[in-house]
Design an enzyme around this catalytic site. Structure first.
Site, PDB file in Angstrom:
ATOM      1  N   SER A 172      40.960  62.218  35.814  1.00  0.00           N
ATOM      2  CA  SER A 172      40.143  61.119  36.327  1.00  0.00           C
ATOM      3  C   SER A 172      40.728  59.799  35.840  1.00  0.00           C
ATOM      4  CB  SER A 172      38.704  61.267  35.823  1.00  0.00           C
ATOM      5  OG  SER A 172      37.939  60.107  36.089  1.00  0.00           O
ATOM      6  N   TYR A 185      32.459  62.749  29.029  1.00  0.00           N
ATOM      7  CA  TYR A 185      33.339  62.945  30.189  1.00  0.00           C
ATOM      8  C   TYR A 185      34.678  62.240  29.981  1.00  0.00           C
ATOM      9  CZ  TYR A 185      34.876  62.960  35.076  1.00  0.00           C
ATOM     10  OH  TYR A 185      35.602  63.132  36.239  1.00  0.00           O
TER      11      TYR A 185
END
Length: 300
Positions: A172, A185
């Protein structure tokens, strides 16, 4: 001092590399064929994993689909078969190391040796550290990072033996730039990016240059995992757009893929800009999404 002198002597070669890179921008990259390859995709029952399966099906690959969601898995497999590909489904909990290892043995026995591994399965919890439960933090790292180790350890030996394969890490943009209320995350995706980079270097050191690596780092994607995301960098991405970039990157053997590509520049700026300027820039980027703020709740 000796290191800096040696680096200075490399400057002419640096200029050659820069010119070479600029020329490559105008030369179409040759796309490799993956017809007949066995492709394993984790998290194939939804979003990026599902769309990636569809694109590999169009390329006439043999698909091995893993997900914890049996219903979503079967829907993906049905469409892959309609597209003319063979698809084998396995219900696998990617937070469970033993489940991964036992499922990998079944894949080898029932399907064959995986030559393209797409580590895509992921989880995300949108909350500040105070509101993020301990089991949620553990699950984030089990799925987003540790699963990459277990799947790669399971399938890499045959790739090493044949000096052929491709390992894809779906990370990401949050693996390069920290984002508030995505602490677990972001940390896991930083680790995933590190996994990709270190694995790439290790394969090179072991002279297994036939095994390629690719890391995908997109902005917010419209998959429903994060509610109401927005940023001034552009609209929320659709899975099809991201997967088109991913497939092109795999076929042209790109190591790092940012979607949108402007994130590449932002990642570079993160490393070189002064802290005060970065703070202002991040406010301008204006990242927003729905999140649980436990700190405020406890303060009431």
């Amino acid at each position: 001092m000796q290191f800096f002198l040696a680096s200075f002597l490399l400057l002419p070669f640096l200029l050659v590399c820069i010119v070479e890179s600029l020329l490559k921008l105008f030369i179409p990259k040759k796309r490799k064929s993956v017809t007949g390859e066995i492709v394993l995709i984790t998290g194939a029952g939804h979003g990026i994993g599902r769309q990636t399966a569809y694109e590999f099906a169009k390329l006439k690959c043999k698909l091995v689909l893993w997900d914890i969601n049996k219903h979503g898995l079967e829907e993906t497999a049905t469409e892959c078969k309609r597209l003319g590909a063979k698809a084998h489904t396995f219900v696998v909990d990617c937070s469970n190391r033993e489940d991964i290892y036992s499922s990998a043995k079944k894949v080898k026995a029932e399907v064959g040796d995986v030559s393209i591994l797409v580590n895509n399965a992921g989880v995300v919890y949108t909350s500040d550290l105070s509101a993020t439960q301990d089991p949620q933090i553990e699950k984030t790292f089990e799925v987003n990072v540790l699963a990459h180790f277990w799947t790669t350890k399971a399938f890499l030996p045959e790739m090493m033996k044949n000096n052929h394969g491709h390992i894809v890490t779906v990370a990401s943009a949050a693996g390069h730039i920290g984002v508030p209320f995505l602490l677990a995350y972001c940390s896991s995706k930083f680790a995933a990016v590190g996994f990709h980079k270190a694995l790439t270097e290790e394969l090179s050191a072991l002279e297994r240059t036939g095994i390629k690596t690719t890391c995908l780092c997109p902005n917010f994607i419209n998959t429903g995992f994060i509610k109401n995301p927005s940023t001034s960098l552009g609209p929320t991405l659709e899975p099809e757009e991201v997967v088109n970039k991913l497939i092109d990157g795999i076929l042209t053997e790109q190591k790092m893929i940012f979607v949108p590509s402007s994130l590449n520049f932002l990642s570079l700026m993160e490393k070189v800009l002064p802290e005060r300027f970065k703070a202002i820039l991040k406010r301008k980027i204006d990242i927003r999404f729905d999140a649980v703020i436990g700190y405020k709740m406890k303060g009431k």
